[in-house]
Design a protein around this motif. Structure first.
Motif, mmCIF file in Angstrom:
data_model
loop_
_atom_site.group_PDB
_atom_site.id
_atom_site.type_symbol
_atom_site.label_atom_id
_atom_site.label_comp_id
_atom_site.label_asym_id
_atom_site.label_seq_id
_atom_site.Cartn_x
_atom_site.Cartn_y
_atom_site.Cartn_z
ATOM 1 N N UNK A 1 0.863 -1.184 0.000
ATOM 2 C CA UNK A 1 0.000 0.000 0.000
ATOM 3 C C UNK A 1 0.898 1.232 0.000
ATOM 4 N N UNK A 2 0.400 2.331 -0.526
ATOM 5 C CA UNK A 2 1.239 3.523 -0.562
ATOM 6 C C UNK A 2 0.443 4.790 -0.760
ATOM 7 N N UNK A 3 1.164 5.895 -0.760
ATOM 8 C CA UNK A 3 0.556 7.214 -0.936
ATOM 9 C C UNK A 3 0.913 7.746 -2.316
ATOM 10 N N UNK B 1 -1.591 0.421 -3.967
ATOM 11 C CA UNK B 1 -0.593 0.509 -5.028
ATOM 12 C C UNK B 1 0.749 0.221 -4.360
ATOM 13 N N UNK B 2 1.403 -0.848 -4.808
ATOM 14 C CA UNK B 2 2.749 -1.125 -4.323
ATOM 15 C C UNK B 2 3.672 -0.102 -4.976
ATOM 16 N N UNK C 1 -1.713 -3.739 -6.126
ATOM 17 C CA UNK C 1 -1.491 -4.961 -5.369
ATOM 18 C C UNK C 1 -2.868 -5.567 -5.105
ATOM 19 N N UNK C 2 -3.065 -6.824 -5.473
ATOM 20 C CA UNK C 2 -4.369 -7.469 -5.272
ATOM 21 C C UNK C 2 -4.169 -8.705 -4.404
ATOM 22 N N UNK C 3 -5.259 -9.316 -3.996
ATOM 23 C CA UNK C 3 -5.086 -10.535 -3.183
ATOM 24 C C UNK C 3 -4.517 -11.648 -4.055
ATOM 25 N N UNK C 4 -4.695 -11.548 -5.369
ATOM 26 C CA UNK C 4 -4.087 -12.547 -6.268
ATOM 27 C C UNK C 4 -2.590 -12.299 -6.399
ATOM 28 N N UNK C 5 -2.208 -11.031 -6.672
ATOM 29 C CA UNK C 5 -0.773 -10.774 -6.895
ATOM 30 C C UNK C 5 0.025 -10.837 -5.600
ATOM 31 N N UNK C 6 -0.581 -10.422 -4.479
ATOM 32 C CA UNK C 6 0.178 -10.380 -3.224
ATOM 33 C C UNK C 6 0.195 -11.729 -2.515
#
Ligand SMILES: Cc1cc2nc3c(=O)[nH]c(=O)nc-3n(C[C@H](O)[C@H](O)[C@H](O)COP(=O)(O)OP(=O)(O)OC[C@H]3O[C@@H](n4cnc5c(N)ncnc54)[C@H](O)[C@@H]3O)c2cc1C
Length: 561
Positions: A170-172, A215-216, A221-226
């Protein structure tokens, strides 16, 4: 990932005893990945929708394209039944139809909601393990803060102590617009009225903040990708089937549901899989009640209407549907916003080409919504006389999010010229309750979705109060010289009746289990997804769902070992 035919013909049926079967949405992917950390547990994940890595997956993963997955192959493309609270309109009701579920098509906002939300869950469930304090380890093991692609440090814009070390990035924002500068000018000017909250992911659920999104460093970032893909790439005890819909739960022994029936279309052959331990149902707020009812678990009277024989009469299934709908007010502004860039096709193409080249530039970070405010009704508000539906004294009644573009409501057309910004308004504790019902006994027919928007006077009157609060807030000096005029539609919202008419015309959509998440009275069937939340969550639901899924996985794992 394997195909249904190979799963049926070889590997899964011949060689393995499946420990559990889950569904691959936001929550299900977390649970599957965590369970598969234990080598003796073999998990089969089943997803009705498509792969998140196939055709058009840029729509999912390029941060600038967030929101464009709605209405595509990644969406179930549901619509609601006609809503009397919205002057008879039916509206779209998007849900992810893809590995990773709705985490692949959502607005990416990661905002946990304050401690009151979790403490209420603990009180309702009678399990203190769901309280803010006791969930801390799961909160921290779910996400980690990542600096954006341009390495902007975000100092003073978040609290590093409340972010953890989990797989989800997660990010800003890497790019600050004048909109955000004005929001925080307002909090500086009048902190007693508009308090700055350093991090909306802290225990404090109120105030005005910079906003984290999923957003990484440079991609969604999704539960699939992460969670799911890293587990799938490194473990042999996890299998994923896509394009495969669970059509029914199978009662393997009296009151025990450890099997599923699946098919790839309404007319295709049915296959079944059985788990040695349990089925974990994570099909979301629509899919889970639909599947339970197709299996004869639900309100007897409703099931009989569509010819499904009732095996377990559970009146609460499919009831109490709540949706936090969205309404925007838009302003033309004096300097460029994201809308200016989005209406320039050449600039847009160049940004997407730059992203394709090296994952940098405006397409690589969240730019749409970067600041948010969580607000309570005043304590003497007449709307609270009959009781307060918020989760607690520090929980908000409504939320404002500042969007750097023209965010159209139902029936509005985005202007092609000018610089625009919008503020979206979301009720945080709606009191209207709707339902999900079967329309037939065919699993491939969409159910009837009735969120029953704005059925209570509290909901409509809180919307009116929220718009008036917003009008006051946007006329403070911090906005001078920036706001030119509201969009024509919202130019004359003076009386309560005018505001109510705007809300009803423009609004868009956005206790079955015990504390162990096992379906009460049945064995081998657990639910882990948003459908078990007893009330809408202030903040945004995905963060709470990730946290809930982390604790669920830990509870399930310990029950296996
Ligand atoms: C357009 C949109 C924007 C949103 N924006 C935000 C936001 O910015 N921030 C936020 O916090 N939340 C947001 N949300 C809400 C949030 O994304 C969801 O609440 C959350 O992801 C739901 O998680 P879940 O695990 O309950 O269900 P889902 O993630 O929806 O997963 C359910 C999965 O089950 C699958 N499925 C369903 N039925 C079957 C079946 N019979 N057989 C096999 N598979 C099946 C589905 O295809 C899906 O993959 C948004 C949601 C949408 C749709």
């Amino acid at each position: 990932m394997i195909s249904l035919s190979s799963a049926v013909s070889t590997k899964l049926l011949a060689y393995y005893t499946l420990t559990s079967i889950t569904i691959a949405g936001t929550a299900g992917s977390v649970v599957a990945a965590r369970l598969s950390e234990e080598p003796s547990v073999h998990v089969l994940v089943i997803e009705a929708g498509v792969s998140d890595n196939g055709t058009d997956s840029d729509i999912i993963y390029v941060p600038l394209l967030a929101g464009t997955g709605v209405g595509t192959i990644f969406d179930w493309n549901y619509t609601t039944v006609a809503q009397s609270g919205l002057d008879g309109r039916t509206i779209d009701f998007p849900r992810g139809f893809v590995l990773g579920g709705s985490s692949c098509i959502n607005g990416m906002i990661y905002s946990r909601g304050g401690s009151d939300e979790y403490d209420r869950l603990a009180t309702i469930s009678g399990d203190s393990g769901w309280s803010w304090k006791e969930l801390q380890q799961y909160i921290l093991m779910n996400e980690h803060h990542t600096p954006p692609w341009n390495d902007k440090r975000n100092v003073g814009e978040y609290n590093p102590l409340v972010h953890g070390f989990g797989p989800l990035g997660t990010g800003l924002t890497p790019t600050v617009f004048e909109t955000e500068q004005r929001v925080f000018q307002m909090t500086d000017d009048q902190p007693e009225l508009y308090p700055f909250n350093l991090d909306p992911n802290s225990a404090n659920g109120l105030g005005f903040s910079w906003l984290h999104t999923t957003v990484g460093t440079n991609a969604r970032s999704t539960s699939a990708s992460a969670y799911l893909h890293p587990a799938l790439n490194s473990r042999s005890n996890l299998d994923v089937l896509i394009h495969t819909q669970v059509t029914k739960l199978i009662e393997t022994e009296t009151n025990m549901y450890t099997g599923v029936q699946v098919a790839q279309s309404a007319t295709a052959k049915r296959f079944s899989f059985t788990a040695s331990k349990e089925v974990i149902l994570s099909a979301g707020t629509i899919g889970t009640p639909q599947l339970l009812m197709l299996s004869g678990i639900g309100p007897a009277a409703e099931l009989s209407k569509v010819g499904v024989s009732c095996v377990h009469d559970v009146p609460d299934i499919g009831r109490n549907l709540q949706d936090q709908n969205i309404l925007a007010i838009q302003w033309e502004v004096s300097s460029p916003t994201l809308s200016t860039f989005l209406s320039n096709e050449t600039a847009l193409r160049a940004a997407l080409a730059q992203y394709a080249e090296n994952k940098t530039g405006i397409a690589a970070g969240n730019t749409l919504v970067n600041s948010i405010g969580f607000v309570r009704l005043p304590s003497d508000s007449p709307l609270l006389k009959a009781g307060d539906p918020a989760a607690g004294p520090n929980a908000p009644h409504f939320q404002f999010a500042w969007l750097n573009t023209f965010y159209p409501n139902d029936g509005q057309t985005t202007p092609t010229t000018g610089n625009w910004m919008s503020v979206s308004i979301v009720l945080q504790s709606p009191t209207s309750r709707g339902s999900v019902n079967l329309t037939s006994s065919n699993a491939f027919d969409h159910p009837a979705i009735d969120p029953a928007y704005l059925q209570t006077s509290f909901d409509i009157n809180t919307y009116v109060a929220a718009i008036k609060t917003l009008q006051t807030l946007m006329s403070t000096p911090a906005w001078d010289g920036f706001l030119l005029a509201p969009f024509a539609d919202a130019a004359n919202l003076t009386t309560d009746a005018q505001i109510e008419g705007y809300v009803r015309n423009r609004l868009i959509g956005g206790g079955v289990v015990g504390p162990d998440l096992l379906v009460k009275g049945l064995k081998g069937l657990r639910i882990v997804d948003a459908s078990i939340l007893p009330s809408a969550v202030a903040g945004f639901p995905q963060a709470e769902i990730y946290i809930l899924a982390e604790r669920a996985a830990a509870l399930i794992k310990s029950s296996y070992l």
